[in-house]
Design a protein around this motif. Structure first.
Motif, PDB file in Angstrom:
ATOM      1  N   PRO A 113       0.975  -0.400 -15.539  1.00 46.55           N
ATOM      2  CA  PRO A 113       2.006   0.632 -15.711  1.00 46.55           C
ATOM      3  C   PRO A 113       2.148   1.490 -14.462  1.00 46.55           C
ATOM      4  O   PRO A 113       1.167   1.824 -13.799  1.00 46.55           O
ATOM      5  CB  PRO A 113       1.480   1.455 -16.891  1.00 46.55           C
ATOM      6  CG  PRO A 113      -0.001   1.278 -16.822  1.00 46.55           C
ATOM      7  CD  PRO A 113      -0.239  -0.114 -16.335  1.00 46.55           C
ATOM      8  N   GLY A 114       3.383   1.848 -14.146  1.00 42.65           N
ATOM      9  CA  GLY A 114       3.645   2.715 -13.007  1.00 42.65           C
ATOM     10  C   GLY A 114       3.169   4.139 -13.277  1.00 42.65           C
ATOM     11  O   GLY A 114       3.187   4.612 -14.419  1.00 42.65           O
ATOM     12  N   LEU A 115       2.778   4.832 -12.217  1.00 42.92           N
ATOM     13  CA  LEU A 115       2.259   6.193 -12.356  1.00 42.92           C
ATOM     14  C   LEU A 115       3.289   7.269 -12.033  1.00 42.92           C
ATOM     15  O   LEU A 115       3.147   8.415 -12.474  1.00 42.92           O
ATOM     16  CB  LEU A 115       1.048   6.391 -11.441  1.00 42.92           C
ATOM     17  CG  LEU A 115      -0.101   5.375 -11.535  1.00 42.92           C
ATOM     18  CD1 LEU A 115      -1.266   5.844 -10.683  1.00 42.92           C
ATOM     19  CD2 LEU A 115      -0.524   5.150 -12.963  1.00 42.92           C
ATOM     20  N   GLU A 116       4.304   6.927 -11.261  1.00 44.72           N
ATOM     21  CA  GLU A 116       5.210   7.949 -10.740  1.00 44.72           C
ATOM     22  C   GLU A 116       5.923   8.707 -11.847  1.00 44.72           C
ATOM     23  O   GLU A 116       5.943   9.943 -11.878  1.00 44.72           O
ATOM     24  CB  GLU A 116       6.222   7.326  -9.778  1.00 44.72           C
ATOM     25  CG  GLU A 116       7.099   8.352  -9.086  1.00 44.72           C
ATOM     26  CD  GLU A 116       7.924   7.753  -7.965  1.00 44.72           C
ATOM     27  OE1 GLU A 116       8.521   8.535  -7.192  1.00 44.72           O
ATOM     28  OE2 GLU A 116       7.987   6.511  -7.841  1.00 44.72           O
ATOM     29  N   GLY A 117       6.535   7.980 -12.774  1.00 41.52           N
ATOM     30  CA  GLY A 117       7.295   8.634 -13.827  1.00 41.52           C
ATOM     31  C   GLY A 117       6.426   9.488 -14.731  1.00 41.52           C
ATOM     32  O   GLY A 117       6.741  10.650 -15.012  1.00 41.52           O
ATOM     33  N   SER A 147       0.810  -1.216   0.000  1.00 37.15           N
ATOM     34  CA  SER A 147       0.000   0.000   0.000  1.00 37.15           C
ATOM     35  C   SER A 147       0.842   1.264   0.000  1.00 37.15           C
ATOM     36  O   SER A 147       0.326   2.362  -0.223  1.00 37.15           O
ATOM     37  CB  SER A 147      -0.925   0.007   1.225  1.00 37.15           C
ATOM     38  OG  SER A 147      -0.162   0.001   2.427  1.00 37.15           O
ATOM     39  N   LYS A 148       2.155   1.147   0.230  1.00 35.72           N
ATOM     40  CA  LYS A 148       3.021   2.310   0.285  1.00 35.72           C
ATOM     41  C   LYS A 148       3.633   2.669  -1.073  1.00 35.72           C
ATOM     42  O   LYS A 148       4.288   3.701  -1.192  1.00 35.72           O
ATOM     43  CB  LYS A 148       4.133   2.089   1.318  1.00 35.72           C
ATOM     44  CG  LYS A 148       3.618   1.929   2.752  1.00 35.72           C
ATOM     45  CD  LYS A 148       4.758   1.714   3.733  1.00 35.72           C
ATOM     46  CE  LYS A 148       4.232   1.552   5.154  1.00 35.72           C
ATOM     47  NZ  LYS A 148       5.334   1.312   6.130  1.00 35.72           N
ATOM     48  N   LEU A 149       3.440   1.833  -2.062  1.00 38.09           N
ATOM     49  CA  LEU A 149       3.966   2.145  -3.384  1.00 38.09           C
ATOM     50  C   LEU A 149       3.316   3.409  -3.939  1.00 38.09           C
ATOM     51  O   LEU A 149       2.129   3.665  -3.703  1.00 38.09           O
ATOM     52  CB  LEU A 149       3.716   0.978  -4.340  1.00 38.09           C
ATOM     53  CG  LEU A 149       4.487  -0.315  -4.063  1.00 38.09           C
ATOM     54  CD1 LEU A 149       4.041  -1.406  -5.029  1.00 38.09           C
ATOM     55  CD2 LEU A 149       5.992  -0.080  -4.196  1.00 38.09           C
ATOM     56  N   TYR A 150       4.087   4.184  -4.670  1.00 36.58           N
ATOM     57  CA  TYR A 150       3.584   5.458  -5.196  1.00 36.58           C
ATOM     58  C   TYR A 150       2.269   5.268  -5.961  1.00 36.58           C
ATOM     59  O   TYR A 150       1.294   5.999  -5.721  1.00 36.58           O
ATOM     60  CB  TYR A 150       4.628   6.102  -6.116  1.00 36.58           C
ATOM     61  CG  TYR A 150       4.151   7.392  -6.746  1.00 36.58           C
ATOM     62  CD1 TYR A 150       4.371   8.616  -6.129  1.00 36.58           C
ATOM     63  CD2 TYR A 150       3.457   7.382  -7.966  1.00 36.58           C
ATOM     64  CE1 TYR A 150       3.912   9.803  -6.706  1.00 36.58           C
ATOM     65  CE2 TYR A 150       2.994   8.565  -8.541  1.00 36.58           C
ATOM     66  CZ  TYR A 150       3.229   9.764  -7.903  1.00 36.58           C
ATOM     67  OH  TYR A 150       2.764  10.934  -8.462  1.00 36.58           O
ATOM     68  N   SER A 151       2.234   4.319  -6.899  1.00 34.87           N
ATOM     69  CA  SER A 151       1.046   4.151  -7.728  1.00 34.87           C
ATOM     70  C   SER A 151      -0.172   3.805  -6.893  1.00 34.87           C
ATOM     71  O   SER A 151      -1.272   4.336  -7.121  1.00 34.87           O
ATOM     72  CB  SER A 151       1.297   3.064  -8.779  1.00 34.87           C
ATOM     73  OG  SER A 151       2.343   3.436  -9.652  1.00 34.87           O
ATOM     74  N   THR A 152       0.003   2.925  -5.912  1.00 33.93           N
ATOM     75  CA  THR A 152      -1.114   2.535  -5.052  1.00 33.93           C
ATOM     76  C   THR A 152      -1.586   3.722  -4.222  1.00 33.93           C
ATOM     77  O   THR A 152      -2.794   3.982  -4.104  1.00 33.93           O
ATOM     78  CB  THR A 152      -0.698   1.375  -4.134  1.00 33.93           C
ATOM     79  OG1 THR A 152      -0.240   0.269  -4.942  1.00 33.93           O
ATOM     80  CG2 THR A 152      -1.862   0.905  -3.274  1.00 33.93           C
ATOM     81  N   ARG A 153      -0.641   4.481  -3.635  1.00 29.18           N
ATOM     82  CA  ARG A 153      -1.013   5.639  -2.818  1.00 29.18           C
ATOM     83  C   ARG A 153      -1.768   6.687  -3.630  1.00 29.18           C
ATOM     84  O   ARG A 153      -2.751   7.259  -3.165  1.00 29.18           O
ATOM     85  CB  ARG A 153       0.238   6.263  -2.197  1.00 29.18           C
ATOM     86  CG  ARG A 153       0.865   5.450  -1.075  1.00 29.18           C
ATOM     87  CD  ARG A 153       1.933   6.237  -0.340  1.00 29.18           C
ATOM     88  NE  ARG A 153       3.127   6.456  -1.137  1.00 29.18           N
ATOM     89  CZ  ARG A 153       3.476   7.593  -1.706  1.00 29.18           C
ATOM     90  NH1 ARG A 153       2.687   8.662  -1.578  1.00 29.18           N
ATOM     91  NH2 ARG A 153       4.588   7.703  -2.416  1.00 29.18           N
ATOM     92  N   ARG A 154      -1.314   6.926  -4.848  1.00 25.87           N
ATOM     93  CA  ARG A 154      -1.965   7.929  -5.689  1.00 25.87           C
ATOM     94  C   ARG A 154      -3.387   7.512  -6.059  1.00 25.87           C
ATOM     95  O   ARG A 154      -4.299   8.350  -6.114  1.00 25.87           O
ATOM     96  CB  ARG A 154      -1.137   8.169  -6.958  1.00 25.87           C
ATOM     97  CG  ARG A 154       0.073   9.030  -6.721  1.00 25.87           C
ATOM     98  CD  ARG A 154      -0.312  10.489  -6.484  1.00 25.87           C
ATOM     99  NE  ARG A 154      -0.966  11.053  -7.669  1.00 25.87           N
ATOM    100  CZ  ARG A 154      -2.200  11.533  -7.691  1.00 25.87           C
ATOM    101  NH1 ARG A 154      -2.943  11.546  -6.593  1.00 25.87           N
ATOM    102  NH2 ARG A 154      -2.709  12.025  -8.810  1.00 25.87           N
ATOM    103  N   LEU A 155      -3.590   6.234  -6.309  1.00 26.80           N
ATOM    104  CA  LEU A 155      -4.936   5.760  -6.644  1.00 26.80           C
ATOM    105  C   LEU A 155      -5.864   5.886  -5.438  1.00 26.80           C
ATOM    106  O   LEU A 155      -7.035   6.253  -5.585  1.00 26.80           O
ATOM    107  CB  LEU A 155      -4.870   4.312  -7.131  1.00 26.80           C
ATOM    108  CG  LEU A 155      -4.238   4.134  -8.521  1.00 26.80           C
ATOM    109  CD1 LEU A 155      -3.905   2.669  -8.773  1.00 26.80           C
ATOM    110  CD2 LEU A 155      -5.174   4.660  -9.606  1.00 26.80           C
ATOM    111  N   VAL A 156      -5.332   5.595  -4.243  1.00 24.80           N
ATOM    112  CA  VAL A 156      -6.128   5.761  -3.024  1.00 24.80           C
ATOM    113  C   VAL A 156      -6.504   7.232  -2.844  1.00 24.80           C
ATOM    114  O   VAL A 156      -7.671   7.571  -2.569  1.00 24.80           O
ATOM    115  CB  VAL A 156      -5.351   5.236  -1.796  1.00 24.80           C
ATOM    116  CG1 VAL A 156      -6.062   5.636  -0.501  1.00 24.80           C
ATOM    117  CG2 VAL A 156      -5.199   3.721  -1.864  1.00 24.80           C
TER     118      VAL A 156
END
Length: 294
Positions: free
Chosen positions: A265-269, A10-19
């Motif tokens: 796909p990752g969201l951070e980049g 749950s701490k991954l950037y993509s997961t946090r942003r979706l939350v």
């Protein structure tokens, strides 16, 4: 809307942003580790528990399933689908995208451009297999690799044969592709949500490497995709059945070629480089899809 995100961390950037995006829009959201979900399958109904308690009633599910847990993760997602949840990336679509050989066959059958690819099983056929591809350099890819892992470049026929034989000795599944030299180590990541490209960035491989993945030290900058590139990216996602996808294109003398279609796909980049609220677009697409399927 009651929303679940399947993610191991749950701490991954993509997961946090979706939350964050879901809560900003007033949705109820919960992150579930797919490996802690377990299922009851019966002809009269489906049930699922999570850490000892039943879970049900999720209108929609966003799968953030890593390659290492594809088999179990897609089984969990399929269970959600059978229990009435909508997903922008259905379980079967993820399986199609994760299998590079299958994905390339499906894309090529629809006339979508991609690097020439060869595949074979018997060691006795290696020389003729490589002759079907043409002279090196060759790109050799593990069939289920991710983030640039398991991708090798060979510059001599003997090197190609050696790598192919070594991988066969390890019982690995792989494909061999032509190397597109004119791309000069760059590709274009097109982020597709709901049938349109909402952001795109050009990724450049670091000096001495040909893989442009940001996880491999590549750099990125916002870059507009051409109308043709957008059309190819959207079509590739549609062929595989993905509502959310990162489509990697390479610019060649014969037009845009699809390298890979990433179902997680990752969201951070892409968010950092393009300044686009990609997470919000995904949640909005999810809400629309859940409403239509209700």
């Amino acid at each position: 809307m009651k929303l679940a995100i399947l993610s191991r961390n749950s701490k991954l950037y993509s997961t946090r942003r979706l939350v964050e995006a879901a809560r900003e829009r007033g949705h109820s959201v919960r992150v579930l580790d797919p490996l802690r979900c377990y299922m009851r399958i019966a002809s009269h109904g489906f049930a699922m528990h999570y850490m000892g308690k039943p879970i049900a009633g999720y209108a929609a599910v966003i799968p953030r399933i890593g390659a290492s847990v594809t088999r179990y993760g897609t089984a969990v997602l399929r269970q959600f689908e059978l229990m009435g949840s909508f997903s922008p990336n259905p379980s079967d679509a993820i399986l199609r995208a994760r299998d590079k050989l299958r994905a390339h066959q499906l894309l090529a059958a629809q006339g979508i451009g991609l690097p020439i690819t060869v595949f074979g099983d018997n060691p006795d056929d290696t020389t003729d297999l490589l002759s079907m591809l043409g002279p090196p350099p060759h790109v050799i890819k593990l069939n289920e690799g991710a983030q640039g892992a398991g991708v090798m470049l060979t510059e001599k026929p003997s090197a190609s044969r050696s790598v192919v034989e070594a991988l066969r000795g390890l019982y690995a599944n792989f494909v061999v592709q032509e190397f597109i030299g004119e791309a000069e180590g760059a590709d274009l990541r097109c982020f597709v949500v709901g049938g349109r490209v909402i952001a795109s960035m050009r990724r450049q491989a670091p000096e001495g490497d040909f893989r442009s993945n940001l996880h491999r030290g590549g750099t990125a900058e916002a870059a507009p995709a051409t109308e043709q590139e957008r059309a190819v990216a959207v079509r590739a996602a549609q062929v595989l059945g993905l509502g959310v996808a990162g489509v990697d294109l390479i610019r060649s003398h014969r037009g845009p070629l699809v390298l890979e279609v990433n179902s997680t796909p990752g969201l951070e980049g892409i968010e950092a480089v393009c300044g686009v609220d990609v997470a919000g677009a995904i949640v909005d697409h999810l809400a629309d899809g859940a409403a239509c399927s209700a």
